[in-house]
Design a protein around this motif. Structure first.
Motif, PDB file in Angstrom:
ATOM      1  N   HIS A 144      69.397  54.130 -33.915  1.00  0.00           N
ATOM      2  CA  HIS A 144      70.124  52.955 -34.395  1.00  0.00           C
ATOM      3  C   HIS A 144      69.263  51.693 -34.447  1.00  0.00           C
ATOM      4  CE1 HIS A 144      70.351  52.853 -30.028  1.00  0.00           C
ATOM      5  NE2 HIS A 144      70.488  51.546 -30.135  1.00  0.00           N
ATOM      6  N   ILE A 145      68.016  51.780 -34.031  1.00  0.00           N
ATOM      7  CA  ILE A 145      67.118  50.620 -34.060  1.00  0.00           C
ATOM      8  C   ILE A 145      66.282  50.689 -35.336  1.00  0.00           C
ATOM      9  CG2 ILE A 145      65.227  49.432 -32.909  1.00  0.00           C
ATOM     10  CD1 ILE A 145      66.247  50.537 -30.273  1.00  0.00           C
ATOM     11  N   LYS A 146      66.474  49.708 -36.197  1.00  0.00           N
ATOM     12  CA  LYS A 146      65.747  49.669 -37.464  1.00  0.00           C
ATOM     13  C   LYS A 146      65.276  48.255 -37.722  1.00  0.00           C
ATOM     14  CE  LYS A 146      68.410  53.395 -39.656  1.00  0.00           C
ATOM     15  NZ  LYS A 146      68.353  54.193 -38.518  1.00  0.00           N
ATOM     16  N   GLY A 147      64.085  48.125 -38.287  1.00  0.00           N
ATOM     17  CA  GLY A 147      63.558  46.808 -38.580  1.00  0.00           C
ATOM     18  C   GLY A 147      62.094  46.874 -38.962  1.00  0.00           C
ATOM     19  N   THR A 148      61.378  45.824 -38.638  1.00  0.00           N
ATOM     20  CA  THR A 148      59.981  45.687 -39.031  1.00  0.00           C
ATOM     21  C   THR A 148      59.094  45.513 -37.805  1.00  0.00           C
ATOM     22  OG1 THR A 148      60.687  44.615 -41.073  1.00  0.00           O
ATOM     23  CG2 THR A 148      58.406  44.299 -40.431  1.00  0.00           C
ATOM     24  N   MET A 149      57.943  46.152 -37.853  1.00  0.00           N
ATOM     25  CA  MET A 149      56.935  46.011 -36.809  1.00  0.00           C
ATOM     26  C   MET A 149      55.684  45.444 -37.474  1.00  0.00           C
ATOM     27  SD  MET A 149      55.808  47.299 -33.404  1.00  0.00           S
ATOM     28  CE  MET A 149      57.426  47.757 -33.032  1.00  0.00           C
ATOM     29  N   VAL A 150      55.043  44.509 -36.835  1.00  0.00           N
ATOM     30  CA  VAL A 150      53.789  43.927 -37.322  1.00  0.00           C
ATOM     31  C   VAL A 150      52.679  44.331 -36.360  1.00  0.00           C
ATOM     32  CG1 VAL A 150      52.550  41.796 -37.851  1.00  0.00           C
ATOM     33  CG2 VAL A 150      54.988  41.995 -38.410  1.00  0.00           C
ATOM     34  N   MET A 151      51.650  45.013 -36.908  1.00  0.00           N
ATOM     35  CA  MET A 151      50.517  45.483 -36.101  1.00  0.00           C
ATOM     36  C   MET A 151      49.251  44.739 -36.512  1.00  0.00           C
ATOM     37  SD  MET A 151      51.301  48.095 -33.977  1.00  0.00           S
ATOM     38  CE  MET A 151      49.727  48.861 -33.675  1.00  0.00           C
ATOM     39  N   LYS A 152      48.595  44.119 -35.552  1.00  0.00           N
ATOM     40  CA  LYS A 152      47.282  43.511 -35.772  1.00  0.00           C
ATOM     41  C   LYS A 152      46.255  44.546 -35.338  1.00  0.00           C
ATOM     42  CE  LYS A 152      48.453  38.664 -35.508  1.00  0.00           C
ATOM     43  NZ  LYS A 152      48.034  38.341 -36.851  1.00  0.00           N
ATOM     44  N   LEU A 153      45.400  44.953 -36.279  1.00  0.00           N
ATOM     45  CA  LEU A 153      44.447  46.037 -36.044  1.00  0.00           C
ATOM     46  C   LEU A 153      43.012  45.535 -36.129  1.00  0.00           C
ATOM     47  CD1 LEU A 153      46.339  48.545 -38.311  1.00  0.00           C
ATOM     48  CD2 LEU A 153      46.268  48.619 -35.829  1.00  0.00           C
ATOM     49  N   ALA A 154      42.142  46.151 -35.348  1.00  0.00           N
ATOM     50  CA  ALA A 154      40.723  45.798 -35.353  1.00  0.00           C
ATOM     51  C   ALA A 154      39.888  47.069 -35.295  1.00  0.00           C
ATOM     52  CB  ALA A 154      40.383  44.899 -34.167  1.00  0.00           C
ATOM     53  N   ILE A 155      38.899  47.148 -36.172  1.00  0.00           N
ATOM     54  CA  ILE A 155      37.951  48.262 -36.159  1.00  0.00           C
ATOM     55  C   ILE A 155      36.810  47.858 -35.239  1.00  0.00           C
ATOM     56  CG2 ILE A 155      36.373  49.650 -37.544  1.00  0.00           C
ATOM     57  CD1 ILE A 155      38.249  49.099 -39.954  1.00  0.00           C
ATOM     58  N   ALA A 156      36.519  48.725 -34.268  1.00  0.00           N
ATOM     59  CA  ALA A 156      35.487  48.413 -33.266  1.00  0.00           C
ATOM     60  C   ALA A 156      34.565  49.609 -33.091  1.00  0.00           C
ATOM     61  CB  ALA A 156      36.162  48.068 -31.941  1.00  0.00           C
ATOM     62  N   ASP A 157      33.489  49.397 -32.415  1.00  0.00           N
ATOM     63  CA  ASP A 157      32.558  50.478 -32.068  1.00  0.00           C
ATOM     64  C   ASP A 157      32.143  51.309 -33.276  1.00  0.00           C
ATOM     65  OD1 ASP A 157      32.846  49.689 -29.406  1.00  0.00           O
ATOM     66  OD2 ASP A 157      34.546  51.041 -29.110  1.00  0.00           O
ATOM     67  N   ARG A 158      31.820  50.647 -34.371  1.00  0.00           N
ATOM     68  CA  ARG A 158      31.383  51.382 -35.570  1.00  0.00           C
ATOM     69  C   ARG A 158      30.116  52.171 -35.272  1.00  0.00           C
ATOM     70  NH1 ARG A 158      33.262  49.867 -40.831  1.00  0.00           N
ATOM     71  NH2 ARG A 158      34.791  48.179 -40.744  1.00  0.00           N
ATOM     72  N   ASN A 159      30.121  53.428 -35.676  1.00  0.00           N
ATOM     73  CA  ASN A 159      28.955  54.284 -35.521  1.00  0.00           C
ATOM     74  C   ASN A 159      28.823  55.132 -36.793  1.00  0.00           C
ATOM     75  OD1 ASN A 159      26.804  55.719 -34.494  1.00  0.00           O
ATOM     76  ND2 ASN A 159      28.053  57.006 -33.163  1.00  0.00           N
ATOM     77  N   PRO A 160      28.446  54.472 -37.925  1.00  0.00           N
ATOM     78  CA  PRO A 160      28.406  55.198 -39.194  1.00  0.00           C
ATOM     79  C   PRO A 160      27.332  56.276 -39.202  1.00  0.00           C
ATOM     80  CG  PRO A 160      27.803  52.870 -39.485  1.00  0.00           C
ATOM     81  CD  PRO A 160      28.059  53.096 -38.038  1.00  0.00           C
ATOM     82  N   PRO A 161      27.546  57.385 -39.808  1.00  0.00           N
ATOM     83  CA  PRO A 161      28.794  57.884 -40.406  1.00  0.00           C
ATOM     84  C   PRO A 161      29.540  58.831 -39.469  1.00  0.00           C
ATOM     85  CG  PRO A 161      27.014  59.285 -41.110  1.00  0.00           C
ATOM     86  CD  PRO A 161      26.426  58.267 -40.137  1.00  0.00           C
ATOM     87  N   ILE A 162      29.429  58.577 -38.163  1.00  0.00           N
ATOM     88  CA  ILE A 162      29.952  59.536 -37.188  1.00  0.00           C
ATOM     89  C   ILE A 162      31.367  59.211 -36.721  1.00  0.00           C
ATOM     90  CG2 ILE A 162      29.575  60.502 -34.891  1.00  0.00           C
ATOM     91  CD1 ILE A 162      26.524  60.010 -35.485  1.00  0.00           C
ATOM     92  N   GLY A 163      31.651  57.971 -36.376  1.00  0.00           N
ATOM     93  CA  GLY A 163      32.983  57.669 -35.881  1.00  0.00           C
ATOM     94  C   GLY A 163      33.179  56.206 -35.572  1.00  0.00           C
ATOM     95  N   THR A 164      34.387  55.887 -35.149  1.00  0.00           N
ATOM     96  CA  THR A 164      34.735  54.520 -34.797  1.00  0.00           C
ATOM     97  C   THR A 164      36.017  54.515 -33.977  1.00  0.00           C
ATOM     98  OG1 THR A 164      34.856  52.271 -35.663  1.00  0.00           O
ATOM     99  CG2 THR A 164      36.141  53.914 -36.815  1.00  0.00           C
ATOM    100  N   THR A 165      36.388  53.337 -33.524  1.00  0.00           N
ATOM    101  CA  THR A 165      37.630  53.123 -32.783  1.00  0.00           C
ATOM    102  C   THR A 165      38.419  52.042 -33.487  1.00  0.00           C
ATOM    103  OG1 THR A 165      36.522  53.689 -30.710  1.00  0.00           O
ATOM    104  CG2 THR A 165      38.566  52.433 -30.522  1.00  0.00           C
ATOM    105  N   VAL A 166      39.733  52.193 -33.510  1.00  0.00           N
ATOM    106  CA  VAL A 166      40.623  51.166 -34.046  1.00  0.00           C
ATOM    107  C   VAL A 166      41.609  50.806 -32.946  1.00  0.00           C
ATOM    108  CG1 VAL A 166      42.341  50.583 -35.798  1.00  0.00           C
ATOM    109  CG2 VAL A 166      40.424  52.071 -36.397  1.00  0.00           C
ATOM    110  N   THR A 167      41.677  49.518 -32.618  1.00  0.00           N
ATOM    111  CA  THR A 167      42.628  49.051 -31.622  1.00  0.00           C
ATOM    112  C   THR A 167      43.712  48.244 -32.327  1.00  0.00           C
ATOM    113  OG1 THR A 167      41.367  47.028 -31.197  1.00  0.00           O
ATOM    114  CG2 THR A 167      40.876  48.947 -29.805  1.00  0.00           C
TER     115      THR A 167
END
Length: 148
Positions: free
Chosen positions: A54-77
Motif C-alpha cells: 500500500h506504500i506508493k510514491g517516489t524515491m530520489v537516489m543520489k548516486l556516485a561512481i567511485a573506485d574506477r578501475n577501467p576496464p575491470i570494475g567499479t563501485t557505485v554508492t
C-alpha cells in the motif's frame, strides 16, 4: 539486504565497462525511472516510482561512481529518500573477458533500508521486489549493449 550474481553480455570488456559507468546510458535501463539528473561523469540523481503493497510514491537516489578501475570494475554508492524511508546502497561489479566479444559481469549490492519500507524487508515483499528489479535492469543492460 545483500544481493549478488553474475550474467554474460555481448561486447568486449572495455565496451561493457564504458556502458556501465556512463550515467546517461545505464540509467535508461533502471526500472521505473522517471527522471535522471547528471551532475558530472561520476555523480547523478535518479527519481523513480516505488510501490510496495500500500506504500506508493517516489524515491530520489543520489548516486556516485567511485573506485574506477577501467576496464575491470567499479563501485557505485547511493543514498535515497522518499516514502518516509531512507536507502543506503553500495554496489560494485567486476568484469571478466570470456571471449573476444563476450564479458562476464560479476556484481554485488548491499542495501540498508530504514523507515516505512523496512517493514517489508528482507526475505519478504521488499526482497522479492528488489530481485525483480535487478532482473529487469540486467535484461535492460543486455538489450542496451546489443543496441549500441
Amino acid at each position: 539486504m545483500r544481493l549478488e550474481g553474475h550474467f554474460t553480455v555481448n561486447g568486449p570488456r572495455e565496451q561493457v565497462y564504458a556502458f556501465l559507468t556512463d550515467p546517461a546510458r545505464v540509467s535508461r535501463f533502471m526500472p521505473d525511472v522517471q527522471e535522471v539528473s547528471i551532475d558530472d561523469a561520476d555523480h547523478f540523481t535518479v527519481k523513480a516510482k516505488v510501490g510496495i503493497s500500500h506504500i506508493k510514491g517516489t524515491m530520489v537516489m543520489k548516486l556516485a561512481i567511485a573506485d574506477r578501475n577501467p576496464p575491470i570494475g567499479t563501485t557505485v554508492t547511493g543514498k535515497g529518500s522518499g516514502l518516509a524511508s531512507v536507502v543506503d546502497m553500495v554496489t560494485s561489479f567486476q568484469l571478466e573477458e570470456v571471449g573476444p566479444a563476450e564479458t562476464l559481469v560479476n556484481w554485488k549490492g548491499e542495501l540498508t533500508i530504514s523507515g516505512k519500507l523496512a517493514a517489508f524487508g528482507p526475505q519478504g515483499l521488499l526482497d522479492r521486489m528488489a530481485k525483480k528489479n535487478v532482473d529487469a535492469f540486467i535484461d535492460g543492460i543486455k538489450g542496451g549493449l546489443l543496441g549500441q
